[in-house]
Design a protein around this motif. Structure first.
Motif, PDB file in Angstrom:
ATOM      1  N   GLY A 152       4.895 -12.165  -2.933  1.00 16.64           N
ATOM      2  CA  GLY A 152       5.103 -13.616  -2.916  1.00 16.64           C
ATOM      3  C   GLY A 152       6.566 -14.028  -2.951  1.00 16.64           C
ATOM      4  N   LEU A 153       7.468 -13.050  -2.855  1.00 17.38           N
ATOM      5  CA  LEU A 153       8.909 -13.341  -2.906  1.00 17.38           C
ATOM      6  C   LEU A 153       9.538 -12.941  -1.567  1.00 17.38           C
ATOM      7  N   SER A 154      10.729 -13.510  -1.301  1.00 18.81           N
ATOM      8  CA  SER A 154      11.401 -13.212  -0.046  1.00 18.81           C
ATOM      9  C   SER A 154      12.521 -12.198  -0.281  1.00 18.81           C
ATOM     10  N   PHE A 155      12.511 -11.108   0.495  1.00 15.09           N
ATOM     11  CA  PHE A 155      13.531 -10.054   0.347  1.00 15.09           C
ATOM     12  C   PHE A 155      14.314  -9.890   1.637  1.00 15.09           C
ATOM     13  N   ARG A 156      15.646  -9.783   1.494  1.00 15.07           N
ATOM     14  CA  ARG A 156      16.478  -9.466   2.650  1.00 15.07           C
ATOM     15  C   ARG A 156      16.251  -8.003   3.032  1.00 15.07           C
ATOM     16  N   VAL A 157      16.144  -7.757   4.324  1.00 13.42           N
ATOM     17  CA  VAL A 157      15.891  -6.418   4.857  1.00 13.42           C
ATOM     18  C   VAL A 157      16.950  -6.143   5.921  1.00 13.42           C
ATOM     19  N   THR A 158      17.524  -4.938   5.917  1.00 20.73           N
ATOM     20  CA  THR A 158      18.492  -4.556   6.951  1.00 20.73           C
ATOM     21  C   THR A 158      18.123  -3.168   7.481  1.00 20.73           C
ATOM     22  N   ARG A 159      18.935  -2.661   8.394  1.00 16.14           N
ATOM     23  CA  ARG A 159      18.686  -1.312   8.913  1.00 16.14           C
ATOM     24  C   ARG A 159      18.954  -0.243   7.869  1.00 16.14           C
ATOM     25  N   ASP A 160      19.562  -0.624   6.754  1.00 12.34           N
ATOM     26  CA  ASP A 160      19.842   0.339   5.687  1.00 12.34           C
ATOM     27  C   ASP A 160      18.718   0.434   4.669  1.00 12.34           C
ATOM     28  N   THR A 161      17.688  -0.400   4.814  1.00 14.69           N
ATOM     29  CA  THR A 161      16.635  -0.421   3.798  1.00 14.69           C
ATOM     30  C   THR A 161      15.272  -0.196   4.432  1.00 14.69           C
ATOM     31  N   LEU A 162      14.364   0.390   3.655  1.00 20.62           N
ATOM     32  CA  LEU A 162      12.972   0.428   4.093  1.00 20.62           C
ATOM     33  C   LEU A 162      12.435  -1.000   4.096  1.00 20.62           C
ATOM     34  N   ASP A 163      11.649  -1.327   5.114  1.00 15.09           N
ATOM     35  CA  ASP A 163      10.958  -2.614   5.164  1.00 15.09           C
ATOM     36  C   ASP A 163       9.822  -2.543   4.131  1.00 15.09           C
ATOM     37  N   PRO A 164       9.852  -3.354   3.075  1.00 15.46           N
ATOM     38  CA  PRO A 164       8.809  -3.249   2.042  1.00 15.46           C
ATOM     39  C   PRO A 164       7.404  -3.379   2.649  1.00 15.46           C
ATOM     40  N   ARG A 165       6.500  -2.470   2.234  1.00 11.78           N
ATOM     41  CA  ARG A 165       5.141  -2.434   2.775  1.00 11.78           C
ATOM     42  C   ARG A 165       4.172  -3.126   1.812  1.00 11.78           C
ATOM     43  N   PRO A 166       3.147  -3.795   2.354  1.00 11.37           N
ATOM     44  CA  PRO A 166       2.130  -4.399   1.481  1.00 11.37           C
ATOM     45  C   PRO A 166       1.484  -3.370   0.560  1.00 11.37           C
ATOM     46  N   ASP A 167       1.320  -2.117   1.012  1.00 12.17           N
ATOM     47  CA  ASP A 167       0.704  -1.074   0.175  1.00 12.17           C
ATOM     48  C   ASP A 167       1.442  -0.896  -1.146  1.00 12.17           C
ATOM     49  N   THR A 168       2.751  -1.132  -1.116  1.00 14.18           N
ATOM     50  CA  THR A 168       3.561  -0.919  -2.317  1.00 14.18           C
ATOM     51  C   THR A 168       3.254  -1.970  -3.395  1.00 14.18           C
ATOM     52  N   GLU A 169       2.616  -3.062  -3.011  1.00 19.25           N
ATOM     53  CA  GLU A 169       2.207  -4.051  -4.013  1.00 19.25           C
ATOM     54  C   GLU A 169       1.164  -3.463  -4.974  1.00 19.25           C
ATOM     55  N   THR A 170       0.449  -2.409  -4.545  1.00 18.64           N
ATOM     56  CA  THR A 170      -0.500  -1.720  -5.439  1.00 18.64           C
ATOM     57  C   THR A 170       0.237  -1.173  -6.654  1.00 18.64           C
ATOM     58  N   LEU A 171       1.422  -0.618  -6.419  1.00 25.33           N
ATOM     59  CA  LEU A 171       2.227  -0.060  -7.516  1.00 25.33           C
ATOM     60  C   LEU A 171       2.718  -1.186  -8.442  1.00 25.33           C
ATOM     61  N   VAL A 172       3.165  -2.279  -7.845  1.00 23.57           N
ATOM     62  CA  VAL A 172       3.653  -3.411  -8.656  1.00 23.57           C
ATOM     63  C   VAL A 172       2.511  -3.960  -9.529  1.00 23.57           C
ATOM     64  N   ALA A 173       1.333  -4.123  -8.927  1.00 23.52           N
ATOM     65  CA  ALA A 173       0.189  -4.668  -9.677  1.00 23.52           C
ATOM     66  C   ALA A 173      -0.140  -3.773 -10.866  1.00 23.52           C
ATOM     67  N   GLU A 174      -0.111  -2.460 -10.657  1.00 22.79           N
ATOM     68  CA  GLU A 174      -0.415  -1.526 -11.739  1.00 22.79           C
ATOM     69  C   GLU A 174       0.686  -1.562 -12.810  1.00 22.79           C
ATOM     70  N   ALA A 175       1.940  -1.629 -12.373  1.00 21.88           N
ATOM     71  CA  ALA A 175       3.062  -1.664 -13.328  1.00 21.88           C
ATOM     72  C   ALA A 175       2.943  -2.855 -14.262  1.00 21.88           C
ATOM     73  N   LEU A 176       2.441  -3.975 -13.751  1.00 16.88           N
ATOM     74  CA  LEU A 176       2.407  -5.214 -14.534  1.00 16.88           C
ATOM     75  C   LEU A 176       1.178  -5.313 -15.434  1.00 16.88           C
ATOM     76  N   LYS A 177       0.319  -4.288 -15.414  1.00 20.34           N
ATOM     77  CA  LYS A 177      -0.895  -4.350 -16.248  1.00 20.34           C
ATOM     78  C   LYS A 177      -0.585  -4.190 -17.730  1.00 20.34           C
ATOM     79  N   SER A 178       0.552  -3.571 -18.061  1.00 18.80           N
ATOM     80  CA  SER A 178       0.962  -3.430 -19.464  1.00 18.80           C
ATOM     81  C   SER A 178       2.387  -3.958 -19.600  1.00 18.80           C
ATOM     82  N   PRO A 179       2.701  -4.572 -20.762  1.00 18.90           N
ATOM     83  CA  PRO A 179       4.050  -5.109 -20.939  1.00 18.90           C
ATOM     84  C   PRO A 179       5.102  -3.998 -21.071  1.00 18.90           C
ATOM     85  N   PHE A 180       6.340  -4.310 -20.725  1.00 23.17           N
ATOM     86  CA  PHE A 180       7.457  -3.370 -20.895  1.00 23.17           C
ATOM     87  C   PHE A 180       8.726  -4.182 -21.100  1.00 23.17           C
TER      88      PHE A 180
END
Ligand SMILES: C[S@@+](CC[C@H](N)C(=O)[O-])C[C@H]1O[C@@H](n2cnc3c(N)ncnc32)[C@H](O)[C@@H]1O
Length: 276
Positions: free
Chosen positions: A81-109
């Protein structure tokens, strides 16, 4: 010419050039050339395009025909839901990676480390959703780190996000409640089979560590325990066939509660484990 006529001609050219999502891509690139939000495009289609807009669109269509990914051409990607700048030096963020973010946010840190941060999409999405947390993102690529820093600034997260060059843990000290990584994991012999958009335009440092693709997981398994707090968690993204191998590496390193989680398409995508 009206934007509508230009759009139709561009769709035909992209189709003829073998671009799968020709209509969608042509619309995204047109909105970019016109400098408008994508959801406003239909309103502007009857208008006559200026020479500058026409030139910008022609350049964008030529880049797409050369198989440059849309996110690189327009320079941004929506992720979590956020906007990220992407260049030829970076991987284009994939929707699949949101699975990792969702899991990371299940417990506080409170503290978080992102190894191979790229655009910073994982670190910054997690910090955005966890307002008390601080994070460190590292990468071997100074150019990627510059993009991550600009994304942190654009999201107002500079005060809570640090970035540093590091070869995995080599320049990292201290312990973290959460360590995440989406390392390069494509095996060397799979590289020729990738779509040209990925193989020819995304940084190979972000795609493959060479060999069987598991090299970074060996390093993570070996070194993460010395950088996790007592109940700390380690979450990594994996390729769909790597779950058992990565789980075995984490088990051999004495880590606990090892789970392999699927992405939205049901393919293995994340391995999670804990210290305690
Ligand atoms: C698959 S990309 C992930 C980028 C971002 N985290 C994401 O999920 O979109 C892997 C990242 O690891 C970085 N990388 C590759 N080798 C590295 C190393 N030895 N140490 C640190 N980062 C590395 C690459 O530059 C790239 O940014």
């Amino acid at each position: 010419m009206t934007a509508n006529a230009v759009l139709r001609a561009a769709i035909a050219r992209l189709r003829a050039g073998g671009i799968e999502d020709a209509a969608l891509d042509a619309r995204l690139l047109l909105a970019h050339a016109l400098g408008i939000a994508q959801d406003r495009l239909t309103l502007h289609l009857p208008e006559v395009m200026s020479a500058a807009q026409g030139l910008a669109y022609e350049q964008a269509i030529a880049a797409r025909l050369a198989r440059q990914p849309v996110a690189q051409i327009i320079g941004q990607r929506q992720f979590w839901g956020l906007s990220f700048r992407v260049t030829r030096d970076t991987l284009d963020p994939r929707p699949d990676t949101e699975t990792l973010v969702a899991e990371a946010l299940k417990s506080p840190f409170q503290t978080m480390l992102d190894l191979g941060t790229g655009t910073g999409c994982i670190l910054l999405s997690c910090l955005h959703s966890m307002p008390q947390a601080q994070g460190l993102g590292v990468d071997l690529s100074p150019a990627a780190l510059a993009v991550a820093e600009s994304n942190a600034a654009a999201l107002g997260l500079t005060a809570r996000a640090d970035f540093r060059p590091s070869d995995w843990f080599s320049n990292v000290t201290g312990r973290f409640d959460l360590i995440v990584s989406n390392p390069p994991y494509i095996a060397a012999d799979e590289m020729p089979t990738l779509a040209p958009e990925v193989r020819d335009w995304e940084p190979h440092l972000a795609l493959t560590p060479g060999g069987d693709g598991l090299g970074p997981y060996h390093i993570l398994a070996r070194e993460a325990p010395a950088h996790l707090t007592g109940q700390g968690r380690l979450l990594v993204e994996i390729g769909p066939t790597q779950g058992q191998a990565v789980a075995a590496l984490f088990a051999a390193a004495g880590l606990h509660d090892i789970r392999i989680l699927p992405d939205m398409d049901g393919r293995d995508r994340v391995v999670t484990t804990t210290m305690g």
